[in-house]
Write a protein that holds these residues in place. Sequence first.
Motif, PDB file in Angstrom:
ATOM      1  N   VAL A  20       3.674  -3.511   2.002  1.00 44.15           N
ATOM      2  CA  VAL A  20       2.570  -2.880   1.658  1.00 44.15           C
ATOM      3  C   VAL A  20       3.002  -1.449   1.352  1.00 44.15           C
ATOM      4  CG1 VAL A  20       0.252  -2.246   1.985  1.00 44.15           C
ATOM      5  CG2 VAL A  20       0.812  -4.400   2.519  1.00 44.15           C
ATOM      6  N   VAL A  21       2.976  -0.970   0.049  1.00 45.27           N
ATOM      7  CA  VAL A  21       3.215   0.666   0.069  1.00 45.27           C
ATOM      8  C   VAL A  21       2.177   1.382  -0.390  1.00 45.27           C
ATOM      9  CG1 VAL A  21       5.233   1.854  -1.119  1.00 45.27           C
ATOM     10  CG2 VAL A  21       5.879  -0.510  -0.822  1.00 45.27           C
ATOM     11  N   ASP A  22       1.826   2.283   0.398  1.00 43.09           N
ATOM     12  CA  ASP A  22       0.612   2.960   0.171  1.00 43.09           C
ATOM     13  C   ASP A  22       0.731   4.364   0.986  1.00 43.09           C
ATOM     14  OD1 ASP A  22      -1.886   4.329  -0.203  1.00 43.09           O
ATOM     15  OD2 ASP A  22      -2.812   2.322  -0.838  1.00 43.09           O
ATOM     16  N   ASP A  23       0.540   5.601   0.475  1.00 41.44           N
ATOM     17  CA  ASP A  23       0.587   6.751   1.331  1.00 41.44           C
ATOM     18  C   ASP A  23      -0.443   7.000   2.035  1.00 41.44           C
ATOM     19  OD1 ASP A  23      -0.839   9.350  -0.778  1.00 41.44           O
ATOM     20  OD2 ASP A  23      -0.562   7.384  -1.406  1.00 41.44           O
ATOM     21  N   VAL A  24      -1.609   6.231   1.880  1.00 45.49           N
ATOM     22  CA  VAL A  24      -2.841   6.522   2.690  1.00 45.49           C
ATOM     23  C   VAL A  24      -2.806   5.577   3.758  1.00 45.49           C
ATOM     24  CG1 VAL A  24      -5.514   6.398   2.713  1.00 45.49           C
ATOM     25  CG2 VAL A  24      -4.211   7.437   0.698  1.00 45.49           C
ATOM     26  N   GLU A  25      -2.746   6.206   5.031  1.00 46.54           N
ATOM     27  CA  GLU A  25      -2.573   5.188   6.282  1.00 46.54           C
ATOM     28  C   GLU A  25      -3.788   4.061   6.471  1.00 46.54           C
ATOM     29  OE1 GLU A  25      -1.845   5.610  11.172  1.00 46.54           O
ATOM     30  OE2 GLU A  25      -2.491   7.341   9.945  1.00 46.54           O
ATOM     31  N   ALA A  26      -4.955   4.622   6.121  1.00 39.53           N
ATOM     32  CA  ALA A  26      -6.205   3.797   6.141  1.00 39.53           C
ATOM     33  C   ALA A  26      -5.979   2.673   5.301  1.00 39.53           C
ATOM     34  CB  ALA A  26      -7.490   4.500   5.793  1.00 39.53           C
ATOM     35  N   ASN A  27      -5.669   2.870   3.898  1.00 35.94           N
ATOM     36  CA  ASN A  27      -5.251   1.807   2.794  1.00 35.94           C
ATOM     37  C   ASN A  27      -4.178   0.691   3.388  1.00 35.94           C
ATOM     38  OD1 ASN A  27      -7.251   3.033   1.364  1.00 35.94           O
ATOM     39  ND2 ASN A  27      -5.868   3.853  -0.154  1.00 35.94           N
ATOM     40  N   ARG A  28      -3.188   1.241   3.830  1.00 33.47           N
ATOM     41  CA  ARG A  28      -2.172   0.428   4.458  1.00 33.47           C
ATOM     42  C   ARG A  28      -2.593  -0.563   5.491  1.00 33.47           C
ATOM     43  NH1 ARG A  28       0.713   5.123   4.646  1.00 33.47           N
ATOM     44  NH2 ARG A  28       1.001   5.057   6.931  1.00 33.47           N
ATOM     45  N   ASP A  29      -3.405   0.041   6.504  1.00 38.52           N
ATOM     46  CA  ASP A  29      -3.848  -0.719   7.734  1.00 38.52           C
ATOM     47  C   ASP A  29      -4.850  -1.577   7.343  1.00 38.52           C
ATOM     48  OD1 ASP A  29      -2.237   0.768   9.142  1.00 38.52           O
ATOM     49  OD2 ASP A  29      -3.876   2.242  10.015  1.00 38.52           O
ATOM     50  N   LEU A  30      -5.773  -1.350   6.320  1.00 38.06           N
ATOM     51  CA  LEU A  30      -6.822  -2.097   5.886  1.00 38.06           C
ATOM     52  C   LEU A  30      -6.035  -3.448   5.337  1.00 38.06           C
ATOM     53  CD1 LEU A  30      -9.545  -3.140   5.434  1.00 38.06           C
ATOM     54  CD2 LEU A  30      -9.779  -1.873   3.515  1.00 38.06           C
ATOM     55  N   LEU A  31      -5.113  -3.311   4.425  1.00 36.53           N
ATOM     56  CA  LEU A  31      -4.398  -4.303   3.544  1.00 36.53           C
ATOM     57  C   LEU A  31      -3.560  -4.951   4.239  1.00 36.53           C
ATOM     58  CD1 LEU A  31      -4.266  -5.436   0.750  1.00 36.53           C
ATOM     59  CD2 LEU A  31      -2.367  -3.657   0.227  1.00 36.53           C
ATOM     60  N   ALA A  32      -2.850  -4.422   5.545  1.00 40.85           N
ATOM     61  CA  ALA A  32      -2.106  -5.124   6.348  1.00 40.85           C
ATOM     62  C   ALA A  32      -2.846  -6.123   7.207  1.00 40.85           C
ATOM     63  CB  ALA A  32      -1.526  -4.220   7.191  1.00 40.85           C
ATOM     64  N   ARG A  33      -4.040  -5.723   7.567  1.00 44.34           N
ATOM     65  CA  ARG A  33      -4.772  -6.477   8.369  1.00 44.34           C
ATOM     66  C   ARG A  33      -5.457  -7.799   7.651  1.00 44.34           C
ATOM     67  NH1 ARG A  33      -9.451  -2.961  10.994  1.00 44.34           N
ATOM     68  NH2 ARG A  33     -10.039  -4.984  11.550  1.00 44.34           N
ATOM     69  N   ARG A  34      -5.789  -7.626   6.500  1.00 38.47           N
ATOM     70  CA  ARG A  34      -6.238  -8.670   5.583  1.00 38.47           C
ATOM     71  C   ARG A  34      -4.988  -9.516   5.443  1.00 38.47           C
ATOM     72  NH1 ARG A  34     -11.007  -8.134   3.164  1.00 38.47           N
ATOM     73  NH2 ARG A  34     -11.969  -6.278   2.701  1.00 38.47           N
ATOM     74  N   LEU A  35      -3.950  -9.002   4.975  1.00 45.62           N
ATOM     75  CA  LEU A  35      -2.813  -9.974   4.828  1.00 45.62           C
ATOM     76  C   LEU A  35      -2.323 -10.824   6.089  1.00 45.62           C
ATOM     77  CD1 LEU A  35      -0.713  -7.833   2.765  1.00 45.62           C
ATOM     78  CD2 LEU A  35      -2.089  -9.481   1.700  1.00 45.62           C
ATOM     79  N   GLU A  36      -2.355 -10.133   7.300  1.00 45.98           N
ATOM     80  CA  GLU A  36      -1.837 -10.892   8.390  1.00 45.98           C
ATOM     81  C   GLU A  36      -2.989 -11.824   8.738  1.00 45.98           C
ATOM     82  OE1 GLU A  36      -1.466  -7.533  10.855  1.00 45.98           O
ATOM     83  OE2 GLU A  36       0.547  -7.018  10.347  1.00 45.98           O
ATOM     84  N   ARG A  37      -4.287 -11.540   8.578  1.00 51.56           N
ATOM     85  CA  ARG A  37      -5.221 -12.523   8.745  1.00 51.56           C
ATOM     86  C   ARG A  37      -5.054 -13.759   7.924  1.00 51.56           C
ATOM     87  NH1 ARG A  37     -11.188 -11.170   6.761  1.00 51.56           N
ATOM     88  NH2 ARG A  37     -10.023 -11.827   4.737  1.00 51.56           N
ATOM     89  N   ASP A  38      -4.332 -13.460   6.548  1.00 49.56           N
ATOM     90  CA  ASP A  38      -4.022 -14.749   5.918  1.00 49.56           C
ATOM     91  C   ASP A  38      -2.712 -15.387   6.253  1.00 49.56           C
ATOM     92  OD1 ASP A  38      -6.499 -14.138   4.599  1.00 49.56           O
ATOM     93  OD2 ASP A  38      -5.308 -13.272   2.724  1.00 49.56           O
ATOM     94  N   GLY A  39      -2.014 -15.154   7.351  1.00 49.67           N
ATOM     95  CA  GLY A  39      -0.988 -15.642   7.727  1.00 49.67           C
ATOM     96  C   GLY A  39       0.309 -14.859   7.249  1.00 49.67           C
TER      97      GLY A  39
END
Length: 537
Positions: A192-211
């Motif tokens: 995940v490549v994003d300069d906004v930390e909140a966006n990175r964290d939110l997207l990473a959490r969604r993806l990790e939840r999906d396995g």
Amino acid sequence: MNGGPETEAQHAQAVWLANLRQNLISPVSAIVGISELLQSEAGNLKLVESASDLSRISQATTELNALVDQLLHPDMALRLTASGDEGMNRLRHDLRTPMNAIKGYSEMLLEDLDDLNAGHLKADLLGLLEHSDALLQQIDQLAALSDDPASAAFEVPDAPIETVAMFANLVQSMQPLAPITDTAALTGNILVVDDVEANRDLLARRLERDGHRVWSADGGYTALEIMSRHPFDLVLLDLMMPDINGFDVLARLKADDTLRDIPVIMISALDEIESVARCIEAGAEDYLPKPFNPILLQARISAALEKKRWRERERHFLEQVETEKQKYKDLLHSILPQQIVTRLNGGETTIADRYNDVTVLFSDIVGFTQMSANLPPSHVVYYLNRIFSDFDRAARELGVEKIKTIGDAYMVAAGVPNGREDHAEVIVEMALRMLDKVEALNLETDYPMHIRVGVHSGPVVAGIIGSHRFLYDVWGDTVNFASRLESTGAPGRVQISDATAKRVEHRFEVSEPVDTRIKGKGQVRTYYVTQRKTAVD
């Protein structure tokens, strides 16, 4: 829905809303397109008198398009249908206002076309009226469907059979998506490549939840450095970043042979859609708008991962195909001369050539029939394989062409299909090496063998025979003569013709001439090769 699966009623309503949007957008798209064409044509013709009416049509078209565009959002459509008859009546009223303007001004322009000398605009104006009537009809039908969206499509008397069938098929096909936990197989390593930390964290959490296994990068340079060290199945790449924008990162990935096959999904705000289109042209797999819809996010990531896996399978299969093709080529080259293979691949179907200066060798194992009768089959095959494999190696080393084996007979030639001046000398050298190899093998076995060898030089015809099991063969009197020299020769010796002897006597010691009776030739002069001549400094 409280995280559970959609009920049948909710699913049917979702499908009905999709049908609503589909039915409205088609005529609206046509109206917008025709209006734009009319505006452009009027400008080209400088129809000042019609400019006002066309401007009003364009304004009404813009308003109509905006209203229908709102309906394309599922939440808006749900609120509309939830309000029942009142909502549909409001829809009809809101849409009819711009549509009445479009129809009215179009009809006025139709009446004035002759005066404006613009008769060629008639077809477009009639098209506007036709699509406006179609849209009005769709609105009336949708209003009738609103009472029971799950089943009304099948109860409206005026609904075309094709529409009913299409709607039924849509209801059957658009089943709810499987829960995320059921798609564990479609997981991978995602950056995940994003300069906004909140966006990175939110997207990473969604993806990790999906396995998925997730890495994060706060900018383009960091992403490139991470990708140089770790393999990834997918990259989610923000378009707007301060250090290096997503487009430039994408361009560098696609220019790198080791990274170019990694699928990239661009992340973009909706107002950057033109830039996203450029990224897709440059090789991006897809794009995701911000903020993320969880179902859309999962669907596009799953699709990208599935495409990557199919590409990997395709690459694997292509490698297997190339391996099998190489095996085929190697086998073909072991059967046929390289020049002949090239000609066959070039499309030649009949290959036959005449060569005026060739030397042919025949050999045969003396007493092989009796020996094979006294030995187990495995021993017979072993001895033949050993001796013929040694002959094959000698042929490759000397560059002579193995023609074929027939039982215990072995045949080679030089001067075909590639001509060479020393064809007689190299064939005689081949014959002597064959004798040496047989003697070496006799030292290892309890069943000593001896071969007869016959050699003759002259013209031949050579070519391909067969269409299933190719065979490159040579024919002619030269071949027959060489065969007779073998059959009339002595075990463990090389008998050559007078024509061959004249070509090789400077390199090999030959016996005194021998008068030999050859079938079909009578008495002929032949020679035996005794040894190689010692080189003189």
